[in-house]
Design an enzyme around this catalytic site. Sequence first.
Site, PDB file in Angstrom:
ATOM      1  N   LYS A   1      -3.484   7.127   3.800  1.00  0.00           N
ATOM      2  CA  LYS A   1      -2.154   6.883   4.367  1.00  0.00           C
ATOM      3  C   LYS A   1      -1.244   8.118   4.268  1.00  0.00           C
ATOM      4  O   LYS A   1      -0.377   8.315   5.109  1.00  0.00           O
ATOM      5  CB  LYS A   1      -1.484   5.685   3.688  1.00  0.00           C
ATOM      6  CG  LYS A   1      -2.097   4.354   4.108  1.00  0.00           C
ATOM      7  CD  LYS A   1      -1.319   3.184   3.525  1.00  0.00           C
ATOM      8  CE  LYS A   1      -1.930   1.876   3.978  1.00  0.00           C
ATOM      9  NZ  LYS A   1      -1.157   0.706   3.545  1.00  0.00           N
TER      10      LYS A   1
ATOM     11  N   ASN B   1       0.517   3.995   8.361  1.00  0.00           N
ATOM     12  CA  ASN B   1      -0.570   2.997   8.451  1.00  0.00           C
ATOM     13  C   ASN B   1      -0.947   2.692   9.895  1.00  0.00           C
ATOM     14  O   ASN B   1      -1.891   1.946  10.132  1.00  0.00           O
ATOM     15  CB  ASN B   1      -0.205   1.697   7.709  1.00  0.00           C
ATOM     16  CG  ASN B   1       0.692   0.806   8.533  1.00  0.00           C
ATOM     17  OD1 ASN B   1       1.500   1.285   9.322  1.00  0.00           O
ATOM     18  ND2 ASN B   1       0.565  -0.499   8.360  1.00  0.00           N
TER      19      ASN B   1
ATOM     20  N   ASP C   1       4.023  -1.286   7.329  1.00  0.00           N
ATOM     21  CA  ASP C   1       3.897  -2.120   6.121  1.00  0.00           C
ATOM     22  C   ASP C   1       5.257  -2.685   5.696  1.00  0.00           C
ATOM     23  O   ASP C   1       5.386  -3.894   5.469  1.00  0.00           O
ATOM     24  CB  ASP C   1       3.309  -1.299   4.948  1.00  0.00           C
ATOM     25  CG  ASP C   1       1.801  -1.160   5.045  1.00  0.00           C
ATOM     26  OD1 ASP C   1       1.149  -2.013   5.683  1.00  0.00           O
ATOM     27  OD2 ASP C   1       1.266  -0.186   4.481  1.00  0.00           O
TER      28      ASP C   1
ATOM     29  N   GLY D   1       2.085   2.963  -3.134  1.00  0.00           N
ATOM     30  CA  GLY D   1       2.313   3.019  -1.691  1.00  0.00           C
ATOM     31  C   GLY D   1       2.993   1.780  -1.126  1.00  0.00           C
ATOM     32  O   GLY D   1       3.977   1.884  -0.376  1.00  0.00           O
ATOM     33  N   ALA D   2       2.498   0.594  -1.485  1.00  0.00           N
ATOM     34  CA  ALA D   2       3.066  -0.638  -0.922  1.00  0.00           C
ATOM     35  C   ALA D   2       4.482  -0.851  -1.444  1.00  0.00           C
ATOM     36  O   ALA D   2       5.384  -1.242  -0.680  1.00  0.00           O
ATOM     37  CB  ALA D   2       2.172  -1.819  -1.287  1.00  0.00           C
TER      38      ALA D   2
ATOM     39  N   ASP E   1       6.690   8.438 -13.859  1.00  0.00           N
ATOM     40  CA  ASP E   1       7.048   9.471 -12.874  1.00  0.00           C
ATOM     41  C   ASP E   1       7.137   8.869 -11.477  1.00  0.00           C
ATOM     42  O   ASP E   1       8.026   9.194 -10.696  1.00  0.00           O
ATOM     43  CB  ASP E   1       6.004  10.603 -12.872  1.00  0.00           C
ATOM     44  CG  ASP E   1       6.050  11.394 -14.163  1.00  0.00           C
ATOM     45  OD1 ASP E   1       7.065  11.283 -14.882  1.00  0.00           O
ATOM     46  OD2 ASP E   1       5.070  12.105 -14.467  1.00  0.00           O
TER      47      ASP E   1
ATOM     48  N   LEU F   1       2.163  -9.338  -3.136  1.00  0.00           N
ATOM     49  CA  LEU F   1       1.581  -8.638  -1.976  1.00  0.00           C
ATOM     50  C   LEU F   1       0.064  -8.833  -1.898  1.00  0.00           C
ATOM     51  O   LEU F   1      -0.548  -8.611  -0.862  1.00  0.00           O
ATOM     52  CB  LEU F   1       1.908  -7.139  -2.012  1.00  0.00           C
ATOM     53  CG  LEU F   1       3.389  -6.743  -2.003  1.00  0.00           C
ATOM     54  CD1 LEU F   1       3.535  -5.254  -1.717  1.00  0.00           C
ATOM     55  CD2 LEU F   1       4.210  -7.539  -1.012  1.00  0.00           C
TER      56      LEU F   1
ATOM     57  N   TYR G   1      -3.213 -10.737  -1.230  1.00  0.00           N
ATOM     58  CA  TYR G   1      -3.493 -11.906  -0.382  1.00  0.00           C
ATOM     59  C   TYR G   1      -4.895 -12.480  -0.614  1.00  0.00           C
ATOM     60  O   TYR G   1      -5.205 -13.565  -0.139  1.00  0.00           O
ATOM     61  CB  TYR G   1      -3.306 -11.569   1.110  1.00  0.00           C
ATOM     62  CG  TYR G   1      -4.085 -10.371   1.575  1.00  0.00           C
ATOM     63  CD1 TYR G   1      -3.499  -9.113   1.602  1.00  0.00           C
ATOM     64  CD2 TYR G   1      -5.414 -10.487   1.965  1.00  0.00           C
ATOM     65  CE1 TYR G   1      -4.209  -7.998   2.005  1.00  0.00           C
ATOM     66  CE2 TYR G   1      -6.131  -9.376   2.378  1.00  0.00           C
ATOM     67  CZ  TYR G   1      -5.516  -8.140   2.392  1.00  0.00           C
ATOM     68  OH  TYR G   1      -6.223  -7.030   2.791  1.00  0.00           O
TER      69      TYR G   1
ATOM     70  N   GLY H   1       0.465 -12.262   0.028  1.00  0.00           N
ATOM     71  CA  GLY H   1       0.645 -11.136   0.946  1.00  0.00           C
ATOM     72  C   GLY H   1       0.104 -11.337   2.353  1.00  0.00           C
ATOM     73  O   GLY H   1       0.132 -10.400   3.163  1.00  0.00           O
TER      74      GLY H   1
HETATM   75  P1  NAP Z   1      -1.213   1.770  -5.404  1.00  0.00           P
HETATM   76  O1  NAP Z   1      -0.660   2.831  -4.530  1.00  0.00           O
HETATM   77  O2  NAP Z   1      -2.423   2.029  -6.241  1.00  0.00           O
HETATM   78  O3  NAP Z   1       0.000   1.266  -6.341  1.00  0.00           O
HETATM   79  C1  NAP Z   1      -0.144   0.296  -7.344  1.00  0.00           C
HETATM   80  C2  NAP Z   1       0.759   0.700  -8.487  1.00  0.00           C
HETATM   81  O4  NAP Z   1       0.787  -0.356  -9.460  1.00  0.00           O
HETATM   82  C3  NAP Z   1       0.252   1.956  -9.230  1.00  0.00           C
HETATM   83  O5  NAP Z   1       1.333   2.855  -9.359  1.00  0.00           O
HETATM   84  C4  NAP Z   1      -0.176   1.389 -10.583  1.00  0.00           C
HETATM   85  O6  NAP Z   1       0.012   2.305 -11.631  1.00  0.00           O
HETATM   86  C5  NAP Z   1       0.766   0.225 -10.752  1.00  0.00           C
HETATM   87  N1  NAP Z   1       0.338  -0.754 -11.754  1.00  0.00           N
HETATM   88  C6  NAP Z   1      -0.925  -1.212 -11.972  1.00  0.00           C
HETATM   89  N2  NAP Z   1      -0.903  -2.123 -12.969  1.00  0.00           N
HETATM   90  C7  NAP Z   1       0.384  -2.247 -13.375  1.00  0.00           C
HETATM   91  C8  NAP Z   1       1.052  -3.016 -14.385  1.00  0.00           C
HETATM   92  N3  NAP Z   1       0.378  -3.846 -15.189  1.00  0.00           N
HETATM   93  N4  NAP Z   1       2.394  -2.883 -14.519  1.00  0.00           N
HETATM   94  C9  NAP Z   1       3.075  -2.028 -13.746  1.00  0.00           C
HETATM   95  N5  NAP Z   1       2.503  -1.247 -12.788  1.00  0.00           N
HETATM   96  C10 NAP Z   1       1.175  -1.367 -12.602  1.00  0.00           C
HETATM   97  O7  NAP Z   1      -1.605   0.470  -4.532  1.00  0.00           O
HETATM   98  P2  NAP Z   1      -0.848  -0.044  -3.214  1.00  0.00           P
HETATM   99  O8  NAP Z   1      -1.505   0.508  -2.026  1.00  0.00           O
HETATM  100  O9  NAP Z   1       0.602   0.132  -3.411  1.00  0.00           O
HETATM  101  O10 NAP Z   1      -1.232  -1.594  -3.272  1.00  0.00           O
HETATM  102  C11 NAP Z   1      -0.695  -2.457  -4.259  1.00  0.00           C
HETATM  103  C12 NAP Z   1      -1.103  -3.890  -3.932  1.00  0.00           C
HETATM  104  O11 NAP Z   1      -0.476  -4.303  -2.733  1.00  0.00           O
HETATM  105  C13 NAP Z   1      -2.611  -4.082  -3.733  1.00  0.00           C
HETATM  106  O12 NAP Z   1      -2.984  -5.304  -4.298  1.00  0.00           O
HETATM  107  C14 NAP Z   1      -2.755  -4.167  -2.242  1.00  0.00           C
HETATM  108  O13 NAP Z   1      -3.851  -4.965  -1.844  1.00  0.00           O
HETATM  109  C15 NAP Z   1      -1.438  -4.851  -1.857  1.00  0.00           C
HETATM  110  N6  NAP Z   1      -1.056  -4.563  -0.474  1.00  0.00           N
HETATM  111  C16 NAP Z   1      -0.892  -5.609   0.358  1.00  0.00           C
HETATM  112  C17 NAP Z   1      -0.530  -5.393   1.661  1.00  0.00           C
HETATM  113  C18 NAP Z   1      -0.354  -6.570   2.564  1.00  0.00           C
HETATM  114  O14 NAP Z   1      -0.298  -6.368   3.783  1.00  0.00           O
HETATM  115  N7  NAP Z   1      -0.227  -7.753   2.035  1.00  0.00           N
HETATM  116  C19 NAP Z   1      -0.324  -4.072   2.131  1.00  0.00           C
HETATM  117  C20 NAP Z   1      -0.485  -3.007   1.244  1.00  0.00           C
HETATM  118  C21 NAP Z   1      -0.860  -3.270  -0.070  1.00  0.00           C
HETATM  119  P3  NAP Z   1      -1.220   3.246 -12.056  1.00  0.00           P
HETATM  120  O15 NAP Z   1      -1.486   4.127 -10.878  1.00  0.00           O
HETATM  121  O16 NAP Z   1      -0.685   3.961 -13.253  1.00  0.00           O
HETATM  122  O17 NAP Z   1      -2.361   2.315 -12.344  1.00  0.00           O
END
Ligand code: NAP
Length: 278
Positions: A65, A86, A102, A130-131, A155, A220, A222, A244
């Site tokens: 992305k 996206n 998104d 990202g989300a 950070d 988010l 699903y 989600g």
């Molecule tokens: P990402 O970029 O990896 O971001 C997830 C963040 O959550 C990371 O910064 C991670 O930190 C943090 N994290 C993990 N465990 C945690 C905890 N216990 N407490 C606090 N922070 C925590 O992933 P993303 O792309 O944003 O996606 C996140 C979720 O959204 C996924 O489940 C994805 O499937 C969902 N999503 C859904 C849609 C939709 O259309 N419904 C669209 C996009 C994403 P670290 O990096 O330090 O682990």
Amino acid sequence: MKIYGLIGYPVRHSYSSAMHNAAFQALGVDARYELFEIKPEQLEQEFNRLLTQGICGFNVTIPYKEKVIKLLGQLDEQAALIGAVNTIQVNQDKSTIGFNTDGPGFITHLKQVVGFNTEGKGVAILGAGGAAKAVALELARNKVKAISLFDLDQDKTQALADKIEENFPACALSLGASANDLLKIHPDLLINATPLGMHKDDPLVFDPGLLERNLVVYDLVYNPAQTPLLRAAKSKGCSGVFNGLGMLLYQGVLAFKIWLDVEPPVEVMQNALTQMLT
Ligand code: NAP
């Protein structure tokens, strides 16, 4: 036949092809949506190959992305602000424009389907990846009063807070020191924007005693449709409990509209997604 598709690594678990192919069929559009799994070292080469072969539009998923931006001719305003794309529109001269649907997909579902009026509300977001970035910036654009953030990576949390503050100074920001801190400010809306809940053994990171009845909880994640957070929110009688799927649907609906410039068949797309998940 026109070709659209998804680039990412991996992509085989994606539901986007079911959703978009059902929409093409319902509208009698001679097009097909395909999944293109591209290894990281081949992104530029494969991206250019797809353009040369005449692809009309793409979705982009993890881990491209952000990386895809340098390959694009133009970015729309939201994608530039979020720093991630996206959806890509390919013009007839093969020039490209990157969008991010998104955040707008999430907001469309939240406002139009959930019926949540964002103006003046307090929002707590777990995660700053990202989300979370897409959703938080869109909520700030839609005039929420306050956003509280917590991510394990401080950070990332700070960088997202800085971006919101710089672009939407009317939105108050607070950074939690734990997930529970997010609930202690009594938000109207709680969003899980981490992958927590995707796996069977994922823990509930909130004290369920802090989930108030007037809280709307939006996970988010699903798949699975019920996460530990959503189960806890239901059992505490929270006023709204959503996974989600709605965001997934509406980011696809908005992408379809960008590509074809027609009204997408939302119900058909929703049914296709629901079938994939049952
Ligand atoms: P990402 O970029 O990896 O971001 C997830 C963040 O959550 C990371 O910064 C991670 O930190 C943090 N994290 C993990 N465990 C945690 C905890 N216990 N407490 C606090 N922070 C925590 O992933 P993303 O792309 O944003 O996606 C996140 C979720 O959204 C996924 O489940 C994805 O499937 C969902 N999503 C859904 C849609 C939709 O259309 N419904 C669209 C996009 C994403 P670290 O990096 O330090 O682990």
